[in-house]
Motif scaffolding. Sequence first.
Motif, PDB file in Angstrom:
ATOM      1  N   MET A   1       0.830  -1.190   0.000  1.00  0.00           N
ATOM      2  CA  MET A   1       0.000   0.000   0.000  1.00  0.00           C
ATOM      3  C   MET A   1       0.867   1.242   0.000  1.00  0.00           C
ATOM      4  SD  MET A   1      -2.728  -0.846   3.007  1.00  0.00           S
ATOM      5  CE  MET A   1      -3.761   0.535   2.518  1.00  0.00           C
ATOM      6  N   ILE A   2       0.367   2.303  -0.694  1.00  0.00           N
ATOM      7  CA  ILE A   2       0.938   3.624  -0.461  1.00  0.00           C
ATOM      8  C   ILE A   2      -0.178   4.459   0.160  1.00  0.00           C
ATOM      9  CG2 ILE A   2       2.676   3.489  -2.292  1.00  0.00           C
ATOM     10  CD1 ILE A   2       0.887   5.308  -3.993  1.00  0.00           C
ATOM     11  N   VAL A   3       0.158   5.273   1.145  1.00  0.00           N
ATOM     12  CA  VAL A   3      -0.876   5.986   1.907  1.00  0.00           C
ATOM     13  C   VAL A   3      -0.444   7.415   2.228  1.00  0.00           C
ATOM     14  CG1 VAL A   3      -1.777   3.892   3.015  1.00  0.00           C
ATOM     15  CG2 VAL A   3       0.060   5.157   4.122  1.00  0.00           C
ATOM     16  N   LYS A   4      -1.451   8.255   2.459  1.00  0.00           N
ATOM     17  CA  LYS A   4      -1.217   9.598   2.987  1.00  0.00           C
ATOM     18  C   LYS A   4      -2.507  10.064   3.656  1.00  0.00           C
ATOM     19  CE  LYS A   4       0.313  14.277   1.895  1.00  0.00           C
ATOM     20  NZ  LYS A   4       0.733  15.226   0.830  1.00  0.00           N
ATOM     21  N   ASN A   5      -2.431  10.327   4.961  1.00  0.00           N
ATOM     22  CA  ASN A   5      -3.581  10.822   5.734  1.00  0.00           C
ATOM     23  C   ASN A   5      -4.827   9.948   5.542  1.00  0.00           C
ATOM     24  OD1 ASN A   5      -2.022  12.921   6.722  1.00  0.00           O
ATOM     25  ND2 ASN A   5      -2.649  14.336   5.123  1.00  0.00           N
ATOM     26  N   GLU A   6      -4.661   8.671   5.847  1.00  0.00           N
ATOM     27  CA  GLU A   6      -5.750   7.704   5.665  1.00  0.00           C
ATOM     28  C   GLU A   6      -6.243   7.137   7.000  1.00  0.00           C
ATOM     29  OE1 GLU A   6      -7.011   7.424   2.836  1.00  0.00           O
ATOM     30  OE2 GLU A   6      -5.479   7.651   1.281  1.00  0.00           O
ATOM     31  N   ALA A   7      -6.125   7.912   8.073  1.00  0.00           N
ATOM     32  CA  ALA A   7      -6.479   7.407   9.407  1.00  0.00           C
ATOM     33  C   ALA A   7      -7.928   6.927   9.485  1.00  0.00           C
ATOM     34  CB  ALA A   7      -6.230   8.495  10.458  1.00  0.00           C
ATOM     35  N   ALA A   8      -8.826   7.562   8.735  1.00  0.00           N
ATOM     36  CA  ALA A   8     -10.251   7.214   8.819  1.00  0.00           C
ATOM     37  C   ALA A   8     -10.556   5.858   8.184  1.00  0.00           C
ATOM     38  CB  ALA A   8     -11.088   8.303   8.151  1.00  0.00           C
ATOM     39  N   LEU A  10      -8.069   3.452   7.000  1.00  0.00           N
ATOM     40  CA  LEU A  10      -7.019   2.425   7.073  1.00  0.00           C
ATOM     41  C   LEU A  10      -7.363   1.235   7.983  1.00  0.00           C
ATOM     42  CD1 LEU A  10      -4.263   1.816   5.839  1.00  0.00           C
ATOM     43  CD2 LEU A  10      -3.196   2.984   7.786  1.00  0.00           C
ATOM     44  N   PRO A  11      -7.943   1.444   9.182  1.00  0.00           N
ATOM     45  CA  PRO A  11      -8.211   0.284  10.050  1.00  0.00           C
ATOM     46  C   PRO A  11      -9.085  -0.780   9.372  1.00  0.00           C
ATOM     47  CG  PRO A  11      -8.453   2.325  11.284  1.00  0.00           C
ATOM     48  CD  PRO A  11      -8.296   2.711   9.850  1.00  0.00           C
ATOM     49  N   LYS A  12     -10.140  -0.336   8.677  1.00  0.00           N
ATOM     50  CA  LYS A  12     -11.039  -1.288   8.019  1.00  0.00           C
ATOM     51  C   LYS A  12     -10.307  -2.037   6.904  1.00  0.00           C
ATOM     52  CE  LYS A  12     -15.747  -1.652   6.298  1.00  0.00           C
ATOM     53  NZ  LYS A  12     -16.942  -0.959   5.818  1.00  0.00           N
ATOM     54  N   CYS A  13      -9.488  -1.308   6.151  1.00  0.00           N
ATOM     55  CA  CYS A  13      -8.725  -1.922   5.060  1.00  0.00           C
ATOM     56  C   CYS A  13      -7.780  -2.995   5.595  1.00  0.00           C
ATOM     57  CB  CYS A  13      -7.948  -0.835   4.316  1.00  0.00           C
ATOM     58  SG  CYS A  13      -6.812  -1.491   3.086  1.00  0.00           S
ATOM     59  N   LEU A  14      -6.969  -2.636   6.585  1.00  0.00           N
ATOM     60  CA  LEU A  14      -5.968  -3.569   7.100  1.00  0.00           C
ATOM     61  C   LEU A  14      -6.606  -4.755   7.826  1.00  0.00           C
ATOM     62  CD1 LEU A  14      -3.134  -1.150   8.260  1.00  0.00           C
ATOM     63  CD2 LEU A  14      -3.303  -2.457   6.139  1.00  0.00           C
ATOM     64  N   SER A  15      -7.744  -4.499   8.482  1.00  0.00           N
ATOM     65  CA  SER A  15      -8.455  -5.607   9.145  1.00  0.00           C
ATOM     66  C   SER A  15      -8.927  -6.641   8.128  1.00  0.00           C
ATOM     67  CB  SER A  15      -9.659  -5.070   9.929  1.00  0.00           C
ATOM     68  OG  SER A  15      -9.215  -4.215  10.959  1.00  0.00           O
ATOM     69  N   ASP A  75      -5.607  -0.061  -1.853  1.00  0.00           N
ATOM     70  CA  ASP A  75      -5.603   1.332  -1.406  1.00  0.00           C
ATOM     71  C   ASP A  75      -6.367   1.407  -0.096  1.00  0.00           C
ATOM     72  OD1 ASP A  75      -4.151   2.262  -3.559  1.00  0.00           O
ATOM     73  OD2 ASP A  75      -5.929   2.631  -4.782  1.00  0.00           O
ATOM     74  N   ALA A  76      -6.184   2.491   0.627  1.00  0.00           N
ATOM     75  CA  ALA A  76      -6.776   2.594   1.961  1.00  0.00           C
ATOM     76  C   ALA A  76      -8.300   2.665   1.923  1.00  0.00           C
ATOM     77  CB  ALA A  76      -6.214   3.813   2.690  1.00  0.00           C
ATOM     78  N   ASP A  77      -8.878   3.098   0.786  1.00  0.00           N
ATOM     79  CA  ASP A  77     -10.341   3.152   0.696  1.00  0.00           C
ATOM     80  C   ASP A  77     -10.921   1.869   0.096  1.00  0.00           C
ATOM     81  OD1 ASP A  77      -9.493   3.487  -1.908  1.00  0.00           O
ATOM     82  OD2 ASP A  77     -10.483   5.424  -2.227  1.00  0.00           O
ATOM     83  N   GLU A  78     -10.132   0.787   0.154  1.00  0.00           N
ATOM     84  CA  GLU A  78     -10.574  -0.518  -0.336  1.00  0.00           C
ATOM     85  C   GLU A  78     -10.516  -1.549   0.782  1.00  0.00           C
ATOM     86  OE1 GLU A  78      -8.896  -0.105  -4.919  1.00  0.00           O
ATOM     87  OE2 GLU A  78      -7.672  -1.144  -3.422  1.00  0.00           O
ATOM     88  N   ILE A 161     -12.525  -7.050  -4.267  1.00  0.00           N
ATOM     89  CA  ILE A 161     -12.214  -5.774  -3.603  1.00  0.00           C
ATOM     90  C   ILE A 161     -13.447  -4.878  -3.607  1.00  0.00           C
ATOM     91  CG2 ILE A 161     -10.780  -3.675  -3.726  1.00  0.00           C
ATOM     92  CD1 ILE A 161      -8.631  -5.374  -5.152  1.00  0.00           C
ATOM     93  N   LEU A 162     -13.714  -4.278  -2.462  1.00  0.00           N
ATOM     94  CA  LEU A 162     -14.759  -3.244  -2.365  1.00  0.00           C
ATOM     95  C   LEU A 162     -14.060  -1.894  -2.309  1.00  0.00           C
ATOM     96  CD1 LEU A 162     -17.079  -4.853   0.359  1.00  0.00           C
ATOM     97  CD2 LEU A 162     -17.293  -5.036  -2.122  1.00  0.00           C
ATOM     98  N   HIS A 163     -14.443  -0.991  -3.206  1.00  0.00           N
ATOM     99  CA  HIS A 163     -13.777   0.317  -3.307  1.00  0.00           C
ATOM    100  C   HIS A 163     -14.782   1.431  -3.071  1.00  0.00           C
ATOM    101  CE1 HIS A 163     -11.882   3.580  -6.032  1.00  0.00           C
ATOM    102  NE2 HIS A 163     -11.320   3.615  -4.858  1.00  0.00           N
TER     103      HIS A 163
END
Length: 389
Positions: A1-8, A10-15, A75-78, A161-163
Amino acid sequence: MIVKNEAATLPKCLSSVKNVVDEIVVLDTGSSDRTPEIAKAHGAKVHHFQWNNNFSIARNEALKYVTGDWILVLDADETLTPEIAPQIHSAIQSEEYLLINLVRNEVGAEQSPYSLVSRLFRKHPDIQFSRPYHALVDDSVSEIIKKEPHWQIGYLQGVAILHKGYQKTAIAQGNKHAKAQAAMEEFFKAHPDDPYVCSKLGALYVETGKIKEGIELLTRGVRASEENYEILYELHYHLGIAYNRLQNPQQASAHYQAAIKLPIYPILKLGAYNNLGNLLKAAGDLKNARKAYETTLKIDPNFASGHYNLGMTFKALGLFTDAIACYQKAIKLNPSYAEAYQNLGVVQLKVGNVQASVTAFKNAIALHQQHNPEEAKRLRQGLQEMGLI
């Protein structure tokens, strides 16, 4: 992953990948929020990189830190769907695959709900990302296969993938259109006959109101695309949208039909069937509109818009009981479907179910109030004039 300011997000994505992958490599490109800490808390190895307006360079930097034999890119929104994990593990045991394409569901997208993305590939020294905005490994994979023809490209059936990045609010917040256009126009100058960039940039022009420029690019892409059927589908699909915007239903219909005829995975054709149905319904050809919508539901029984549009067709045909069933299915799949509640109210009233009609209308008003207060006001006034509320 590449990320920037994805705190909102990221947890769901990584889980979603927690019990699927052996390692998580996160390249942070300059976050000012808690993104790196959240990534570490989910077991990720976090590396830092100064952003330089080029997604491919950043993604290639992230590849340097991978130690596994196979790479999954998110991506963090996936999020990864749980049901796809066994298929992934099975596919990567095969020795012939270099790249495996995955089906991505564009949650909340107004247009094409599914796309095929090249996000699962073998760690090979010559695989790298190219293109500054829509970064892909496809170009390098094609070159490798020319030299090493024993490799194959596969794809997994079912949504992987859900985006959520194509919803209107996400696009507005991320200033996505402007960023995408600038990066793709730069790439287009050097690659004027690249069908992929013709498709993406042409579609973006159409979406932002530059219809003529969009049609020119998309048509150029069709001429250049040869047998890349997935890209050819997208080109015809977006040409259909463009001609529909120009109120030329005949040309739009021809492009949707050309898209439907292509030999690609059926779920990717959902948008073309649905949009063709809309054109046929608008032209009064309810019989063929019904067929188009029923085809969308054979492809994907959980396609809420398909149920809604079929309901609208049944309503126009006077088949009110069938219309009610369709609206109810659409609402079950998408509980915030204001238009489905509204039309359910209309049809319930037509068959004499006044109480059920009022309940449906009240739900429609409450949902419209959030996103379309003018429609909520108009609907409320109409019901008051009829003495229903």
